[in-house]
Scaffold this active site. Structure first.
Site, PDB file in Angstrom:
ATOM      1  N   ARG A 108      37.307  59.694  -1.111  1.00 19.23           N
ATOM      2  CA  ARG A 108      37.525  60.984  -0.432  1.00 19.23           C
ATOM      3  C   ARG A 108      36.210  61.481   0.156  1.00 19.23           C
ATOM      4  NH1 ARG A 108      37.062  65.002  -3.496  1.00 19.23           N
ATOM      5  NH2 ARG A 108      38.539  64.307  -5.074  1.00 19.23           N
TER       6      ARG A 108
ATOM      7  N   TYR B 140      47.358  74.692  22.133  1.00 21.48           N
ATOM      8  CA  TYR B 140      48.292  73.702  21.582  1.00 21.48           C
ATOM      9  C   TYR B 140      49.211  74.390  20.558  1.00 21.48           C
ATOM     10  CZ  TYR B 140      49.943  69.668  18.964  1.00 21.48           C
ATOM     11  OH  TYR B 140      50.735  68.751  18.329  1.00 21.48           O
TER      12      TYR B 140
ATOM     13  N   ASP C 129      38.491  72.118  21.988  1.00 22.84           N
ATOM     14  CA  ASP C 129      39.434  71.021  21.747  1.00 22.84           C
ATOM     15  C   ASP C 129      39.342  70.127  22.984  1.00 22.84           C
ATOM     16  OD1 ASP C 129      41.653  69.344  21.643  1.00 22.84           O
ATOM     17  OD2 ASP C 129      42.893  70.822  20.603  1.00 22.84           O
TER      18      ASP C 129
ATOM     19  N   LYS D 259      45.618  60.810  20.419  1.00 20.35           N
ATOM     20  CA  LYS D 259      45.877  60.747  21.851  1.00 20.35           C
ATOM     21  C   LYS D 259      44.967  59.696  22.517  1.00 20.35           C
ATOM     22  CE  LYS D 259      48.569  64.101  20.614  1.00 20.35           C
ATOM     23  NZ  LYS D 259      48.200  65.511  20.664  1.00 20.35           N
TER      24      LYS D 259
HETATM   25  C1  LIG Z   1      48.211  66.628  19.738  1.00 21.48           C
HETATM   26  C2  LIG Z   1      47.187  67.686  19.859  1.00 21.48           C
HETATM   27  C3  LIG Z   1      46.644  68.315  18.720  1.00 21.48           C
HETATM   28  C4  LIG Z   1      47.129  68.016  17.317  1.00 21.48           C
HETATM   29  O1  LIG Z   1      46.846  66.719  16.932  1.00 21.48           O
HETATM   30  P1  LIG Z   1      47.756  65.883  15.875  1.00 21.48           P
HETATM   31  O2  LIG Z   1      47.019  64.607  15.789  1.00 21.48           O
HETATM   32  O3  LIG Z   1      49.112  65.778  16.467  1.00 21.48           O
HETATM   33  O4  LIG Z   1      47.756  66.673  14.609  1.00 21.48           O
HETATM   34  C5  LIG Z   1      45.670  69.263  18.921  1.00 21.48           C
HETATM   35  N1  LIG Z   1      45.248  69.601  20.158  1.00 21.48           N
HETATM   36  C6  LIG Z   1      45.748  69.027  21.264  1.00 21.48           C
HETATM   37  C7  LIG Z   1      45.236  69.444  22.603  1.00 21.48           C
HETATM   38  C8  LIG Z   1      46.731  68.058  21.161  1.00 21.48           C
HETATM   39  O5  LIG Z   1      47.247  67.501  22.275  1.00 21.48           O
END
Ligand SMILES: *Cc1c(COP(=O)(O)O)cnc(C)c1O
Length: 389
Positions: free
Chosen positions: A44, A96, A168, A193
């Site tokens: 961890r 988001y 982000d 992504k």
């Molecule tokens: C998908 C996404 C998230 C969240 O990520 P997960 O891996 O699905 O938890 C946060 N911010 C943006 C811009 C996203 O497209």
């Protein structure tokens, strides 16, 4: 950071010479004497495969340290744990959806106040900021209408009260945009992504600018424990090896698709920061290294959910699914999928029309993607006996 540097910042295994990073599938590490170890004691707290990923991501973003979490939302959650009751956040209004849910239904309950504003106008941030503001939270470009905010200007505003600017950077990826160099303090990514890039894992990443922030996030990561497992760390590292190659191809495909859509008679609006008609085009161009991402959204002349439904069920290469950024093209209908939990009135106010469709371009040949969209337009026309005006 060039592809050469990215690829060669991933170390080979010093123990065996293995050219790819070994998966250290272990929970614990043998100690020579209590507290005497080789830098790892419990998985961890740290894991050698995870450490490679974290170091590579820190280097990709030009930060002090990187941290890998089990999902993007776990990464966001770790950053929110820097706050205490009474602290305030100023956040981008079309944040988001999962972040909105976490802010509103978990953190507001714990006494954190969140103000949502349109951050494409930095004045809105300046007007709301106060000594209580501890985080300014932006996404740029945003989902699904691809609004772009001026990171540098907002960074200066955040600094004026000692707040951290969090970006982000999921949509732009480190290939198009380097928020730390523009004045951000913390970057988060949904590694699910573009960084993972193959729609085969969920992961989250945090990159911090300073040692002080790194120590705080490291403490939270170990204290809360939502770490990424070694196998998914390995897959994410493997994704990063081709990130630049994939992202550039996806940007190229998105450009070709956007150019096709603006000329199509069934299309009303096209949202793509690469178009000179996009209202944040000039800031996107300056801030994103000439790359505008692989996402294109558009609305139909026939602005109904039914028309959109028809379209999204008639493509063949573009698969109907949530998520984005993978090698396979995806499409979704935000009003019924990713943004269904937002009331229609609020959706319309933030520009999410009933017929809005979001495309995530993969790495296929652009002409194949255009042909696919073209035949989907044709099949909705056919299915309702549509006569071209
Ligand atoms: C998908 C996404 C998230 C969240 O990520 P997960 O891996 O699905 O938890 C946060 N911010 C943006 C811009 C996203 O497209």
């Amino acid at each position: 950071m060039s592809a050469t540097k990215i690829i060669h910042s991933i170390p080979s295994d010093p123990l065996t010479g293995a050219i790819s990073v070994p998966v250290y599938q272990t929970s614990t590490f043998i100690q020579e004497a209590p507290g005497v170890n080789k830098g790892f004691d419990y998985a961890r707290s740290n894991n050698p495969t995870r450490k490679v990923l974290e170091d590579v991501v820190a280097e990709l973003e030009g930060g002090h340290s990187g941290f890998a979490f089990s999902t993007g939302l776990a990464a966001i959650d770790a950053v929110l744990k820097l706050l205490s009751a009474g602290d305030e956040i100023i956040a981008v209004d079309d944040i988001y959806g999962g972040a909105y849910r976490l802010f509103t239904h978990v953190y507001e309950k714990l006494g954190v106040k969140v103000h949502y504003v349109d951050t494409t106008d930095a004045e809105n941030v300046a007007n709301l900021i106060s000594s209580k503001t501890k985080l300014v939270w932006i996404e740029s470009p945003t989902n699904p209408t691809l609004k772009v905010s001026d990171i540098q200007t907002i960074g200066i505003i955040a600094k004026s009260v000692g707040a951290y600017l969090v970006v982000d950077n999921t949509f732009a990826s480190p290939i198009a945009q380097k928020p730390l160099s523009l004045g951000a303090d913390i970057i988060i990514h949904s590694g699910t992504k573009y960084i993972g890039g193959h729609s085969d894992l969920v992961a989250g990443l945090v990159v911090t600018k300073t040692q002080e922030l790194s120590e705080k996030v490291k403490f939270i990561q170990n204290a809360s424990g939502a770490v990424l497992g070694p196998w998914d760390c390995f897959l994410t590292i493997r994704g990063i090896e081709t990130l630049e190659l994939r992202y550039k191809k996806q940007c190229e495909n998105a450009f070709a698709v956007a150019a096709f859509l603006i000329n199509h008679h069934a299309v009303q609006d096209v949202y793509f920061p690469g178009l000179v008609t996009h209202k944040n085009h000039s800031i996107a161009k300056r801030q994103q290294n000439g790359l505008f991402g692989g996402i294109v959204s558009f609305s139909l002349k026939e602005d109904t959910q039914e028309a959109a439904n028809n379209f999204v069920t008639h493509t063949s290469y573009f698969k109907l699914a949530e998520s984005l950024g993978g090698v396979k093209s995806l499409l979704c209908h935000p009003p019924q999928m990713t943004h269904a939990s937002i009331p229609r009135e609020k959706r319309l106010r933030s520009g999410i029309k009933d017929s809005l469709i979001r495309l995530s371009c993969g790495i296929e040949h652009s002409q194949d993607l255009i042909n696919d969209l073209n035949q989907a337009f044709a099949s909705i026309n056919k299915s309702r006996n549509y006569v071209k005006p």
